[in-house]
Write a protein that holds these residues in place. Structure first.
Motif, mmCIF file in Angstrom:
data_model
loop_
_atom_site.group_PDB
_atom_site.id
_atom_site.type_symbol
_atom_site.label_atom_id
_atom_site.label_comp_id
_atom_site.label_asym_id
_atom_site.label_seq_id
_atom_site.Cartn_x
_atom_site.Cartn_y
_atom_site.Cartn_z
ATOM 1 N N GLN A 178 13.848 63.818 -33.891
ATOM 2 C CA GLN A 178 14.599 63.545 -32.696
ATOM 3 C C GLN A 178 15.356 62.287 -32.521
ATOM 4 O OE1 GLN A 178 11.224 63.555 -30.055
ATOM 5 N NE2 GLN A 178 10.702 65.784 -30.028
ATOM 6 N N LYS A 179 14.932 61.342 -33.187
ATOM 7 C CA LYS A 179 15.660 60.181 -33.025
ATOM 8 C C LYS A 179 17.028 60.249 -33.861
ATOM 9 C CE LYS A 179 11.897 56.758 -32.719
ATOM 10 N NZ LYS A 179 11.218 55.616 -33.338
ATOM 11 N N GLU A 180 17.108 60.948 -34.815
ATOM 12 C CA GLU A 180 18.171 61.418 -35.685
ATOM 13 C C GLU A 180 19.153 62.107 -34.687
ATOM 14 O OE1 GLU A 180 17.039 62.944 -39.346
ATOM 15 O OE2 GLU A 180 16.388 61.113 -40.305
ATOM 16 N N GLN A 181 18.627 63.237 -34.130
ATOM 17 C CA GLN A 181 19.410 63.871 -33.294
ATOM 18 C C GLN A 181 20.116 63.110 -32.145
ATOM 19 O OE1 GLN A 181 17.149 67.069 -32.097
ATOM 20 N NE2 GLN A 181 16.823 68.041 -34.148
ATOM 21 N N MET A 182 19.350 62.478 -31.618
ATOM 22 C CA MET A 182 19.983 61.521 -30.505
ATOM 23 C C MET A 182 20.926 60.624 -31.104
ATOM 24 S SD MET A 182 16.345 60.563 -28.512
ATOM 25 C CE MET A 182 17.355 59.525 -27.268
ATOM 26 N N GLU A 183 20.631 60.005 -32.300
ATOM 27 C CA GLU A 183 21.719 59.300 -32.958
ATOM 28 C C GLU A 183 23.068 60.025 -33.048
ATOM 29 O OE1 GLU A 183 20.001 57.154 -36.136
ATOM 30 O OE2 GLU A 183 18.760 55.924 -34.794
ATOM 31 N N THR A 184 22.888 61.195 -33.517
ATOM 32 C CA THR A 184 24.087 61.906 -33.980
ATOM 33 C C THR A 184 24.913 62.305 -32.555
ATOM 34 O OG1 THR A 184 22.720 63.007 -35.699
ATOM 35 C CG2 THR A 184 24.697 64.271 -35.081
ATOM 36 N N ALA A 185 23.788 62.774 -31.606
ATOM 37 C CA ALA A 185 24.734 62.929 -30.547
ATOM 38 C C ALA A 185 25.651 61.830 -29.811
ATOM 39 C CB ALA A 185 23.759 63.437 -29.367
ATOM 40 N N ARG A 186 25.066 60.790 -30.107
ATOM 41 C CA ARG A 186 25.576 59.540 -29.501
ATOM 42 C C ARG A 186 26.938 59.119 -30.339
ATOM 43 N NH1 ARG A 186 20.298 55.432 -28.783
ATOM 44 N NH2 ARG A 186 19.407 56.488 -26.825
ATOM 45 N N THR A 187 26.640 59.435 -31.708
ATOM 46 C CA THR A 187 27.837 59.176 -32.569
ATOM 47 C C THR A 187 29.217 60.099 -32.184
ATOM 48 O OG1 THR A 187 26.596 58.465 -34.123
ATOM 49 C CG2 THR A 187 28.859 58.880 -34.843
ATOM 50 N N SER A 188 28.801 61.408 -31.919
ATOM 51 C CA SER A 188 29.722 62.360 -31.724
ATOM 52 C C SER A 188 30.498 62.086 -30.284
ATOM 53 C CB SER A 188 29.074 63.645 -31.629
ATOM 54 O OG SER A 188 28.357 63.974 -30.686
ATOM 55 N N GLN A 189 29.524 61.841 -29.436
ATOM 56 C CA GLN A 189 30.069 61.310 -28.126
ATOM 57 C C GLN A 189 31.195 60.307 -28.079
ATOM 58 O OE1 GLN A 189 27.303 60.809 -24.984
ATOM 59 N NE2 GLN A 189 28.609 60.649 -23.378
ATOM 60 N N HIS A 190 30.691 59.159 -28.828
ATOM 61 C CA HIS A 190 31.746 58.223 -29.140
ATOM 62 C C HIS A 190 32.798 58.553 -29.853
ATOM 63 C CE1 HIS A 190 29.047 55.141 -27.221
ATOM 64 N NE2 HIS A 190 27.922 55.353 -28.213
ATOM 65 N N THR A 191 32.765 59.365 -30.750
ATOM 66 C CA THR A 191 33.917 59.967 -31.458
ATOM 67 C C THR A 191 34.949 60.678 -30.539
ATOM 68 O OG1 THR A 191 32.603 60.068 -33.480
ATOM 69 C CG2 THR A 191 34.752 61.168 -33.429
ATOM 70 N N ARG A 192 34.258 61.509 -29.685
ATOM 71 C CA ARG A 192 35.030 62.213 -28.759
ATOM 72 C C ARG A 192 35.794 61.411 -27.600
ATOM 73 N NH1 ARG A 192 30.873 67.193 -27.070
ATOM 74 N NH2 ARG A 192 30.964 68.085 -29.142
#
Length: 377
Positions: free
Chosen positions: A351-365
């Motif tokens: 879950q922590k990895e998924q949350m970090e991935t979502a945050r990274t993709s959101q920052h990229t967008r």
């Protein structure tokens, strides 16, 4: 006339000689238990036996008991002043009688002691030291018994002293033998260690010189059927035939079966517990109890096999103990808790990895949109 004069002259001596006899007779009569009628009545008032056998303590207790019943100030319904005065007079009379008895018995005892002293004083003094090594007192028979007891005690002491000395001597000899054995053993160990060090040094020197590089059979497996000069040829051949045909002793096969069986049983019960929830519902609890009952039956059969194994195993150190149902269940439950904790930890990490991935993709967008806007401007 002469007889009358002699009697008058010696009348004083006669009275003096007869006085102790009369006193002793009167005291013996007093201490023999003769009780007057009035004294018996006093005993009856105190509700004691009239034979005069009661002691001072019993008389006092009886007086206190009667005082509680008949004293005017006791407040009891049986209180009676006249009767209590009679009881008090009876109590004093009984105490006086007991005092006279006690003094009479003391005087009688003193008279008897004086008579014994006179008898001993009249006997020749040298008789006390003729035999028995001067030990003991009393009559010759009493001194003989005392001397015999003294000899028994002395012999016992001598025997105990002799045994103590022998035990100390044996302990000293045993300690010397133990010390000598320890010295010999340490000496042998030192010699063995010195020889081993010498052989190891020689081997290392030979290896450094390369003496072991060109040996015949280098790189080939050792021949496990080399002849053993200390073994009977028949035994050697039998062992070789058995090994070639894959023979194993029975106890080794049984031990392997026991270990494989308990491993499979544990694995099955562990899988059952993993399928159930945490905490278990009522239906899951019933299922778990059924599986535990089956596991207990199988464990009982396995323990019987352990008993048979212990009968055929050649070494005591190789014997096995019974498997405990309680201990096995505790291990399975503890292992299940550890596995569940590991799974929960893995889920939290995912879950922590998924949350970090979502945050990274959101920052990229957001960065890409900002770059496009800046480019259009």
């Amino acid at each position: 006339m002469s007889c009358w004069v002699l009697l008058r002259l010696h009348s004083g001596d006669l009275r003096i000689s007869l006085l102790p006899l009369c006193c002793s007779l009167s005291l013996r009569a007093l201490s023999s238990g003769a009780i007057s009628r009035s004294l018996k009545e006093s005993y009856r008032l105190l509700q004691l036996p009239d034979d005069g056998a009661s002691g001072p303590t019993e008389v006092k207790e009886a007086y206190l008991r009667m005082a509680k019943l008949y004293h005017p100030d006791s407040g009891a319904p049986t209180a009676d002043a006249a009767l209590f005065s009679q009881i008090e007079e009876a109590y004093r009379a009984v105490l006086a009688h007991l005092g006279r008895q006690k003094s009479a018995s003391r005087y009688t005892q003193s008279l008897e002691e004086e008579e014994e002293d006179k008898v001993k004083g009249n006997a020749p003094q040298h008789r006390h030291y003729l035999s028995f090594e001067g030990l003991g007192s009393g009559t010759p028979s009493q001194r003989e018994r005392q001397y015999r007891q003294f000899r028994v005690d002395r012999a016992t002491d001598q025997v105990l002293e002799y045994r103590r000395k022998e035990m100390e001597k044996a302990a000293a000899e045993e300690g010397a033998m133990v010390t000598r054995d320890a010295r010999l053993r340490s000496k042998q160990i030192k010699i063995t260690q010195a020889v081993e060090r010498l052989v190891e040094d020689l081997i290392q020197e030979s290896m450094a010189r390369g003496d072991f590089q060109n040996l015949s059979g280098t790189g080939k497996p050792l021949n496990k059927f080399d002849h053993n000069p200390y073994m009977d040829p028949m035994t050697h051949n039998l062992n070789r035939i058995l090994i070639d045909n894959g023979y194993q002793p029975e106890w080794i096969v049984v031990q392997k079966e026991i270990r494989e069986t308990i491993a499979k049983m544990r694995e099955r019960l562990q899988e059952v517990r993993a399928r159930l929830g945490e905490p278990m519902r009522h239906s899951e609890t019933l299922q778990w109890k059924e599986h535990c009952t089956v596991f207990a039956d199988e464990l009982g059969k396995l323990n019987k096999k352990v008993d048979n194994f212990n009968l055929i195993v050649p070494l005591m150190s190789r014997q096995m103990v019974h498997y405990s149902l309680k201990r096995e269940l505790e291990k399975i439950l503890k292992t299940d808790q550890l596995l569940r904790q590991e799974k929960e930890g893995e889920k939290e990490r995912e879950q922590k990895e998924q949350m970090e991935t979502a945050r990274t993709s959101q920052h990229t967008r957001q960065g890409f949109i900002t770059w496009v806007q800046n480019l259009l401007k």
